[in-house]
Design an enzyme around this catalytic site. Structure first.
Site, PDB file in Angstrom:
ATOM      1  N   ASP A  13      -2.672   7.566  -1.486  1.00  0.00           N
ATOM      2  CA  ASP A  13      -1.431   8.015  -2.136  1.00  0.00           C
ATOM      3  C   ASP A  13      -1.680   8.816  -3.405  1.00  0.00           C
ATOM      4  O   ASP A  13      -0.868   8.814  -4.332  1.00  0.00           O
ATOM      5  CB  ASP A  13      -0.511   6.813  -2.457  1.00  0.00           C
ATOM      6  CG  ASP A  13      -0.160   6.032  -1.213  1.00  0.00           C
ATOM      7  OD1 ASP A  13      -0.065   6.656  -0.138  1.00  0.00           O
ATOM      8  OD2 ASP A  13       0.009   4.808  -1.320  1.00  0.00           O
ATOM      9  N   LYS A  16      -2.462  13.671  -1.713  1.00  0.00           N
ATOM     10  CA  LYS A  16      -3.241  14.536  -0.818  1.00  0.00           C
ATOM     11  C   LYS A  16      -2.331  15.491  -0.042  1.00  0.00           C
ATOM     12  O   LYS A  16      -2.668  16.652   0.161  1.00  0.00           O
ATOM     13  CB  LYS A  16      -4.048  13.686   0.184  1.00  0.00           C
ATOM     14  CG  LYS A  16      -5.064  12.758  -0.467  1.00  0.00           C
ATOM     15  CD  LYS A  16      -5.752  11.869   0.555  1.00  0.00           C
ATOM     16  CE  LYS A  16      -4.832  10.869   1.219  1.00  0.00           C
ATOM     17  NZ  LYS A  16      -4.303   9.819   0.329  1.00  0.00           N
ATOM     18  N   GLY A  40       0.830   8.131   4.842  1.00  0.00           N
ATOM     19  CA  GLY A  40       2.126   8.743   4.557  1.00  0.00           C
ATOM     20  C   GLY A  40       1.868   9.849   3.559  1.00  0.00           C
ATOM     21  O   GLY A  40       1.560   9.581   2.398  1.00  0.00           O
ATOM     22  N   HIS A  41       1.900  11.088   4.008  1.00  0.00           N
ATOM     23  CA  HIS A  41       1.588  12.226   3.153  1.00  0.00           C
ATOM     24  C   HIS A  41       2.875  13.007   2.883  1.00  0.00           C
ATOM     25  O   HIS A  41       3.462  13.577   3.807  1.00  0.00           O
ATOM     26  CB  HIS A  41       0.537  13.123   3.811  1.00  0.00           C
ATOM     27  CG  HIS A  41      -0.787  12.428   3.994  1.00  0.00           C
ATOM     28  ND1 HIS A  41      -1.857  12.992   4.632  1.00  0.00           N
ATOM     29  CD2 HIS A  41      -1.205  11.199   3.604  1.00  0.00           C
ATOM     30  CE1 HIS A  41      -2.882  12.151   4.621  1.00  0.00           C
ATOM     31  NE2 HIS A  41      -2.502  11.055   4.016  1.00  0.00           N
ATOM     32  N   GLN A 222      -5.806   7.897   3.481  1.00  0.00           N
ATOM     33  CA  GLN A 222      -6.237   6.777   2.621  1.00  0.00           C
ATOM     34  C   GLN A 222      -7.092   7.322   1.465  1.00  0.00           C
ATOM     35  O   GLN A 222      -6.841   8.419   1.012  1.00  0.00           O
ATOM     36  CB  GLN A 222      -6.975   5.697   3.435  1.00  0.00           C
ATOM     37  CG  GLN A 222      -6.070   4.939   4.406  1.00  0.00           C
ATOM     38  CD  GLN A 222      -5.784   5.677   5.697  1.00  0.00           C
ATOM     39  OE1 GLN A 222      -6.698   6.094   6.392  1.00  0.00           O
ATOM     40  NE2 GLN A 222      -4.523   5.844   6.037  1.00  0.00           N
ATOM     41  N   ARG A 303       4.267   0.031  -4.930  1.00  0.00           N
ATOM     42  CA  ARG A 303       2.819   0.130  -5.133  1.00  0.00           C
ATOM     43  C   ARG A 303       2.433  -0.632  -6.395  1.00  0.00           C
ATOM     44  O   ARG A 303       3.174  -0.605  -7.379  1.00  0.00           O
ATOM     45  CB  ARG A 303       2.414   1.599  -5.273  1.00  0.00           C
ATOM     46  CG  ARG A 303       2.631   2.388  -3.984  1.00  0.00           C
ATOM     47  CD  ARG A 303       2.379   3.877  -4.186  1.00  0.00           C
ATOM     48  NE  ARG A 303       2.586   4.628  -2.946  1.00  0.00           N
ATOM     49  CZ  ARG A 303       2.937   5.916  -2.892  1.00  0.00           C
ATOM     50  NH1 ARG A 303       3.121   6.607  -4.010  1.00  0.00           N
ATOM     51  NH2 ARG A 303       3.099   6.525  -1.735  1.00  0.00           N
TER      52      ARG A 303
HETATM   53  P1  GDP Z   1      -0.755  10.990  -0.205  1.00  0.00           P
HETATM   54  O1  GDP Z   1      -0.693   9.826   0.721  1.00  0.00           O
HETATM   55  O2  GDP Z   1      -2.058  11.076  -0.925  1.00  0.00           O
HETATM   56  O3  GDP Z   1      -0.378  12.282   0.437  1.00  0.00           O
HETATM   57  O4  GDP Z   1       0.350  10.710  -1.347  1.00  0.00           O
HETATM   58  P2  GDP Z   1       1.849  10.192  -1.093  1.00  0.00           P
HETATM   59  O5  GDP Z   1       2.651  11.301  -0.541  1.00  0.00           O
HETATM   60  O6  GDP Z   1       1.840   8.891  -0.362  1.00  0.00           O
HETATM   61  O7  GDP Z   1       2.288   9.824  -2.567  1.00  0.00           O
HETATM   62  C1  GDP Z   1       2.308  10.767  -3.593  1.00  0.00           C
HETATM   63  C2  GDP Z   1       3.755  10.840  -4.146  1.00  0.00           C
HETATM   64  O8  GDP Z   1       3.744  11.524  -5.365  1.00  0.00           O
HETATM   65  C3  GDP Z   1       4.691  11.626  -3.243  1.00  0.00           C
HETATM   66  O9  GDP Z   1       5.986  11.096  -3.388  1.00  0.00           O
HETATM   67  C4  GDP Z   1       4.622  13.040  -3.811  1.00  0.00           C
HETATM   68  O10 GDP Z   1       5.798  13.795  -3.547  1.00  0.00           O
HETATM   69  C5  GDP Z   1       4.495  12.726  -5.278  1.00  0.00           C
HETATM   70  N1  GDP Z   1       3.731  13.703  -6.071  1.00  0.00           N
HETATM   71  C6  GDP Z   1       2.618  14.399  -5.719  1.00  0.00           C
HETATM   72  N2  GDP Z   1       2.132  15.085  -6.780  1.00  0.00           N
HETATM   73  C7  GDP Z   1       2.963  14.809  -7.814  1.00  0.00           C
HETATM   74  C8  GDP Z   1       2.975  15.181  -9.201  1.00  0.00           C
HETATM   75  O11 GDP Z   1       2.115  15.897  -9.690  1.00  0.00           O
HETATM   76  N3  GDP Z   1       3.975  14.664  -9.973  1.00  0.00           N
HETATM   77  C9  GDP Z   1       4.930  13.836  -9.479  1.00  0.00           C
HETATM   78  N4  GDP Z   1       5.869  13.380 -10.319  1.00  0.00           N
HETATM   79  N5  GDP Z   1       4.956  13.478  -8.179  1.00  0.00           N
HETATM   80  C10 GDP Z   1       3.976  13.938  -7.373  1.00  0.00           C
HETATM   81  P1  IMO Z   2      -2.368   7.562   2.596  1.00  0.00           P
HETATM   82  O1  IMO Z   2      -3.071   8.451   3.590  1.00  0.00           O
HETATM   83  C1  IMO Z   2      -2.295   3.711   0.541  1.00  0.00           C
HETATM   84  C2  IMO Z   2      -3.876   0.280   2.779  1.00  0.00           C
HETATM   85  C3  IMO Z   2      -2.920  -0.815   3.170  1.00  0.00           C
HETATM   86  C4  IMO Z   2      -3.863  -2.000   3.156  1.00  0.00           C
HETATM   87  C5  IMO Z   2      -5.164  -1.411   3.715  1.00  0.00           C
HETATM   88  C6  IMO Z   2      -5.352  -1.636   5.203  1.00  0.00           C
HETATM   89  O2  IMO Z   2      -0.899   7.779   2.537  1.00  0.00           O
HETATM   90  O3  IMO Z   2      -3.046   7.638   1.270  1.00  0.00           O
HETATM   91  P2  IMO Z   2      -4.253  -0.547   7.364  1.00  0.00           P
HETATM   92  O4  IMO Z   2      -2.818  -0.478   7.804  1.00  0.00           O
HETATM   93  O5  IMO Z   2      -4.892   0.778   7.172  1.00  0.00           O
HETATM   94  O6  IMO Z   2      -5.079  -1.454   8.215  1.00  0.00           O
HETATM   95  O7  IMO Z   2      -4.186  -1.255   5.914  1.00  0.00           O
HETATM   96  O8  IMO Z   2      -5.094  -0.033   3.450  1.00  0.00           O
HETATM   97  N1  IMO Z   2      -3.466   1.651   3.219  1.00  0.00           N
HETATM   98  C7  IMO Z   2      -3.007   2.591   2.396  1.00  0.00           C
HETATM   99  N2  IMO Z   2      -2.719   2.556   1.079  1.00  0.00           N
HETATM  100  N3  IMO Z   2      -2.167   4.871   1.224  1.00  0.00           N
HETATM  101  C8  IMO Z   2      -2.483   4.930   2.529  1.00  0.00           C
HETATM  102  O9  IMO Z   2      -2.530   6.085   3.221  1.00  0.00           O
HETATM  103  C9  IMO Z   2      -2.887   3.753   3.190  1.00  0.00           C
HETATM  104  N4  IMO Z   2      -3.237   3.461   4.462  1.00  0.00           N
HETATM  105  C10 IMO Z   2      -3.601   2.177   4.456  1.00  0.00           C
HETATM  106  O10 IMO Z   2      -1.879  -0.955   2.225  1.00  0.00           O
HETATM  107  O11 IMO Z   2      -4.115  -2.397   1.835  1.00  0.00           O
HETATM  108 MG    MG Z   3       0.492   8.180   1.102  1.00  0.00          MG
END
Ligand code: GDP
Ligand code: IMO
Ligand code: MG
Length: 423
Positions: A13, A16, A40-41, A222, A303
């Protein structure tokens, strides 16, 4: 750079999705190399957030090829739903999505037994998507791959054998009693027909593209500290999330990778169980969680929040061989009077030389803190390095010095445009 890997440098999270979406403008192919619908991207299109789970985060750019590699585990119904959702938003997806026949399938029995395993002691706090049990079957050589759908009889027989074993291992899981190989196959029939035209040789396609001078982005899911080998085991996911997993997960040689970019937040979060040395007390965490909207993109779980862990980031730089860092969510710290960083650890009163990745060892570590004065100014509109407040620049420049990895850009908002280039 012809072949770039984007990897999470923390516990996932990191943002990416946003970064891959931004970088995708300059490449021809974006390929996911591991994980599955646990990811979840978030990407933003016309002001609306789209959460991608298995479809690569280059998909918003029309015409870019999006590939799903052999290292990914796929829930076909969920993938079809994701593609339909994107197409309902007006994006053309089907014609440019490709998926490796060697990608393993997540089947209903994987999810059923994961739910049981997670309800007892030793729970990992998974996303509940069946990831661990699908990869377990892969490692045990009892998994079913996309290509196995071409042999329906063999598929059903193998699924029956798997069910038989799982019923013995998990006698309390009632859902298994009603499942059969033929039933699992029958439920998959429509999706299997849907996915057939998308199946392609991802390895050969990427190799051909690179040979022809085209550019490829390999997207990690991840993060390094959730990597099966290098993360905080056993509180990890079940795949090679770190950069070394990228060539493996799409079927190219490691020397084909030219550049590795690590994405880190300006602070830290973690979802699920396991050690998190720089975690904040809940009152502080609640403030950061609200400011950064830190709720899981896949499960909606709040989180866990903490300060940047430099010791862990240095470790991620080493394990991935990072060439560059991208720091996200700097804007979330705009209102904080003080910003803390875990600069190292102590165990039993003695400083540690290196990051101990195993959960048991990490649980015994106490962070050593450094405190920065906050910049207390909005950064969301900054676009050039010089637009950033001096104290924010000092914070970032200190991070790159300590990690010995240059910061390539900084993200100051969720939108594509909210980025500050280093140069
Ligand atoms: P990922 O799994 O690495 O793709 O990240 P996620 O999408 O799960 O979580 C990142 C969250 O932060 C999402 O809701 C993005 O829209 C948000 N986000 C990404 N970059 C920024 C930033 O620079 N500032 C803020 N405020 N939000 C951001
Ligand atoms: P992105 O790609 C954050 C965490 C789960 C748990 C552990 C194992 O959005 O960054 P799993 O379901 O993979 O067997 O769970 O890994 N986890 C993540 N945490 N971002 C993710 O993906 C994750 N994918 C799995 O919360 O601790
Ligand atoms: Mg994510």
């Amino acid at each position: 750079m012809p072949c770039t890997v984007v990897v999470g440098a923390q516990w996932g999270d990191e943002g990416k999705g946003k970064i891959v979406d931004a970088l995708a403008a300059g490449v021809d192919i974006v390929a996911r190399y591991q994980g599955g619908p646990n990811a979840g991207h978030s990407v933003i299109r016309n002001g609306t957030t789209i959460v991608l789970h298995v479809v690569p985060s280059g998909v918003l750019h029309p015409g870019k090829r999006c590939l799903i590699g052999n290292g990914v585990v796929v829930n076909l119904a969920a993938l079809r739903e994701e593609v339909r959702h994107l197409e309902a938003l007006g994006l053309e997806v089907g014609g440019r999505l490709g998926i490796s026949p060697a990608a393993h399938l997540i089947l209903p029995y994987h999810r059923a037994v994961e739910a049981a395993a997670e309800s007892g002691p030793g729970a990992i706090g998974t996303t509940g998507r069946g990831i661990g049990f699908a990869y377990r079957d892969k490692a045990a050589r009892t998994g079913l791959r996309l290509s196995d759908l071409d042999d329906p009889e063999g598929f059903a027989a193998a699924a029956d054998r798997n069910l038989e074993r799982l019923r013995r291992e998990f006698p309390g899981v009632e859902a298994l009693a009603g499942m059969s190989g033929a039933g699992v196959l029958g439920e998959l029939a429509e999706c299997a027909a849907w996915v057939k035209p998308l199946v392609c040789d991802v390895s050969a396609e990427i190799a051909r593209a690179l040979k022809a001078g085209r550019r490829v982005l390999l997207e990690g899911a991840q993060g390094t500290l959730l990597d099966l080998d290098h993360g905080t085991y056993p509180y990890v996911t079940s795949s090679a999330a770190s950069a070394a997993g990228a060539p493996l997960g799409v079927g190219i040689g490691p020397r084909a990778v030219d550049r590795v970019i690590g994405v880190t937040k300006a602070y830290a979060t973690r979802v699920g169980n396991g050690p998190f040395p720089s975690e904040m007390p809940e009152t502080e965490a609640a403030r950061l969680r609200e400011a950064g909207e830190e709720y899981g993109a896949t499960t909606g779980r709040p989180r866990r929040c903490g300060w940047l862990d430099l010791e862990a980031l240095r470790y991620a730089a080493r394990v991935n061989g990072l060439d560059a860092l991208i720091v996200t969510k700097l804007d979330v710290l705009d209102d904080f009077e003080e910003i803390r960083v875990a600069v190292g650890y102590e165990r039993d009163g003695r400083p540690l030389e290196e990051f101990p990745s195993g959960a048991r060892a990490l649980e015994r570590c106490r962070p050593v803190w450094k405190t920065f004065r906050g910049w207390k100014a909005p950064t969301g509109a900054a676009r050039r390095w010089s637009d950033l407040p001096a104290r924010a620049r000092e914070y970032l420049e200190w991070i790159e010095r300590e990690c010995e990895v240059p910061i390539e850009s900084v993200s100051v908002g969720a939108g594509r445009e909210a980025a500050v280039s280093r140069t």
